[in-house]
Design a protein around this motif. Structure first.
Motif, PDB file in Angstrom:
ATOM      1  N   LYS A 183     -32.484 -91.661 -31.930  1.00  0.00           N
ATOM      2  CA  LYS A 183     -33.160 -90.368 -31.845  1.00  0.00           C
ATOM      3  C   LYS A 183     -33.902 -90.333 -30.519  1.00  0.00           C
ATOM      4  CE  LYS A 183     -36.940 -89.369 -34.244  1.00  0.00           C
ATOM      5  NZ  LYS A 183     -37.785 -89.017 -35.411  1.00  0.00           N
ATOM      6  N   LEU A 184     -33.521 -89.395 -29.680  1.00  0.00           N
ATOM      7  CA  LEU A 184     -34.186 -89.233 -28.394  1.00  0.00           C
ATOM      8  C   LEU A 184     -35.099 -88.018 -28.487  1.00  0.00           C
ATOM      9  CD1 LEU A 184     -32.643 -89.378 -24.870  1.00  0.00           C
ATOM     10  CD2 LEU A 184     -33.921 -87.360 -25.516  1.00  0.00           C
ATOM     11  N   GLN A 185     -36.347 -88.197 -28.067  1.00  0.00           N
ATOM     12  CA  GLN A 185     -37.274 -87.071 -27.988  1.00  0.00           C
ATOM     13  C   GLN A 185     -37.755 -86.942 -26.556  1.00  0.00           C
ATOM     14  OE1 GLN A 185     -40.263 -88.019 -30.992  1.00  0.00           O
ATOM     15  NE2 GLN A 185     -39.258 -86.622 -32.424  1.00  0.00           N
ATOM     16  N   LEU A 186     -37.652 -85.726 -26.035  1.00  0.00           N
ATOM     17  CA  LEU A 186     -38.075 -85.475 -24.667  1.00  0.00           C
ATOM     18  C   LEU A 186     -39.166 -84.421 -24.682  1.00  0.00           C
ATOM     19  CD1 LEU A 186     -35.875 -85.026 -21.538  1.00  0.00           C
ATOM     20  CD2 LEU A 186     -37.565 -83.275 -22.063  1.00  0.00           C
ATOM     21  N   ARG A 187     -40.242 -84.735 -23.993  1.00  0.00           N
ATOM     22  CA  ARG A 187     -41.334 -83.773 -23.836  1.00  0.00           C
ATOM     23  C   ARG A 187     -41.612 -83.583 -22.357  1.00  0.00           C
ATOM     24  NH1 ARG A 187     -42.734 -86.147 -28.741  1.00  0.00           N
ATOM     25  NH2 ARG A 187     -43.608 -84.665 -30.247  1.00  0.00           N
ATOM     26  N   GLN A 188     -41.956 -82.357 -21.988  1.00  0.00           N
ATOM     27  CA  GLN A 188     -42.347 -82.073 -20.604  1.00  0.00           C
ATOM     28  C   GLN A 188     -43.552 -81.150 -20.644  1.00  0.00           C
ATOM     29  OE1 GLN A 188     -39.368 -80.099 -18.165  1.00  0.00           O
ATOM     30  NE2 GLN A 188     -40.356 -80.749 -16.273  1.00  0.00           N
ATOM     31  N   THR A 189     -44.531 -81.444 -19.780  1.00  0.00           N
ATOM     32  CA  THR A 189     -45.808 -80.729 -19.829  1.00  0.00           C
ATOM     33  C   THR A 189     -45.720 -79.374 -19.128  1.00  0.00           C
ATOM     34  OG1 THR A 189     -46.486 -81.901 -17.837  1.00  0.00           O
ATOM     35  CG2 THR A 189     -47.196 -82.839 -19.942  1.00  0.00           C
ATOM     36  N   VAL A 190     -44.921 -78.503 -19.724  1.00  0.00           N
ATOM     37  CA  VAL A 190     -44.815 -77.129 -19.233  1.00  0.00           C
ATOM     38  C   VAL A 190     -44.425 -76.289 -20.443  1.00  0.00           C
ATOM     39  CG1 VAL A 190     -42.374 -77.397 -18.566  1.00  0.00           C
ATOM     40  CG2 VAL A 190     -43.762 -75.616 -17.490  1.00  0.00           C
ATOM     41  N   SER A 191     -44.820 -75.035 -20.455  1.00  0.00           N
ATOM     42  CA  SER A 191     -44.534 -74.211 -21.625  1.00  0.00           C
ATOM     43  C   SER A 191     -43.030 -74.071 -21.844  1.00  0.00           C
ATOM     44  CB  SER A 191     -45.198 -72.832 -21.462  1.00  0.00           C
ATOM     45  OG  SER A 191     -44.245 -71.806 -21.432  1.00  0.00           O
ATOM     46  N   GLN A 192     -42.634 -74.202 -23.101  1.00  0.00           N
ATOM     47  CA  GLN A 192     -41.209 -74.119 -23.451  1.00  0.00           C
ATOM     48  C   GLN A 192     -40.657 -72.743 -23.085  1.00  0.00           C
ATOM     49  OE1 GLN A 192     -39.503 -76.754 -25.939  1.00  0.00           O
ATOM     50  NE2 GLN A 192     -38.624 -75.344 -27.405  1.00  0.00           N
ATOM     51  N   GLU A 193     -41.473 -71.722 -23.279  1.00  0.00           N
ATOM     52  CA  GLU A 193     -41.080 -70.350 -22.965  1.00  0.00           C
ATOM     53  C   GLU A 193     -40.741 -70.220 -21.472  1.00  0.00           C
ATOM     54  OE1 GLU A 193     -43.118 -65.930 -23.408  1.00  0.00           O
ATOM     55  OE2 GLU A 193     -44.125 -67.671 -24.286  1.00  0.00           O
ATOM     56  N   LEU A 194     -41.629 -70.754 -20.637  1.00  0.00           N
ATOM     57  CA  LEU A 194     -41.413 -70.703 -19.188  1.00  0.00           C
ATOM     58  C   LEU A 194     -40.196 -71.540 -18.792  1.00  0.00           C
ATOM     59  CD1 LEU A 194     -42.459 -69.715 -16.412  1.00  0.00           C
ATOM     60  CD2 LEU A 194     -43.922 -71.737 -16.343  1.00  0.00           C
ATOM     61  N   ALA A 195     -40.038 -72.679 -19.458  1.00  0.00           N
ATOM     62  CA  ALA A 195     -38.903 -73.552 -19.158  1.00  0.00           C
ATOM     63  C   ALA A 195     -37.578 -72.882 -19.528  1.00  0.00           C
ATOM     64  CB  ALA A 195     -39.053 -74.884 -19.878  1.00  0.00           C
ATOM     65  N   LYS A 196     -37.605 -72.059 -20.576  1.00  0.00           N
ATOM     66  CA  LYS A 196     -36.393 -71.323 -20.950  1.00  0.00           C
ATOM     67  C   LYS A 196     -36.116 -70.234 -19.921  1.00  0.00           C
ATOM     68  CE  LYS A 196     -36.159 -72.351 -25.847  1.00  0.00           C
ATOM     69  NZ  LYS A 196     -36.474 -71.989 -27.230  1.00  0.00           N
TER      70      LYS A 196
END
Length: 159
Positions: free
Chosen positions: A124-137
């Protein structure tokens, strides 16, 4: 669970944590999948260890080159990788993303955390990035991660 202030992606890979971790930490393997569809990546420098740094360039036939620098804050074998991702120029100097035509709301520096957990012989790979998911989309960063992880699935299935 993730919140909307951060990117959160979870995927299951039909491979051991060792293999999945290796795909993230072997520069030769990294070059095969670590770019969105239709793009290529090369590294001016890369040292994947705690405190190590990288300087990478993703080439997009349509939009040209996108340079990044960063530092590996933590590299724990087969369990976790944490690194900064900073928009930069060809010489490795940080730049304001807006200057290169990116969304002005995009932070010039983000922290990416990838964890690997074994589950029934899979990972199970989990990736997090410190930026809003909405903006990243909106900017394409989120679909890019999905494409890259999909590319990695393909490579792991070949090996």
């Amino acid at each position: 669970m993730g919140n909307n202030n951060e990117v959160f992606i979870e995927e299951i890979f039909n491979a051991s944590p060792e293999k999945v971790f290796s795909a993230w930490t072997d520069p030769v393997k990294l070059m095969k999948w670590y770019a969105p569809d239709g793009c290529t990546i090369h590294f001016k420098k890369i040292k994947i260890e705690t405190g190590g740094q990288f300087h990478s360039c993703i080439s997009n036939p349509q939009y040209g080159d996108c340079w990044c620098i960063g530092e590996y804050k933590e590299v724990s074998p087969n369990t976790k990788i944490v690194f900064t991702l900073i928009n930069a120029d060809e010489n490795g100097n940080p730049i304001n993303p807006a200057e290169i035509g990116m969304d002005p709301d995009w932070p010039g520096a983000t922290l990416v955390t990838v964890t690997f957990t074994e589950e029934n012989g899979k990972t199970k790979l989990q990736l997090r990035q410190t930026v809003s998911q909405e903006l990243a989309k909106k900017t394409g960063a989120y679909p890019s991660w999905l494409q890259m992880l999909n590319n990695m699935q393909t490579i792991l299935n070949l090996n």
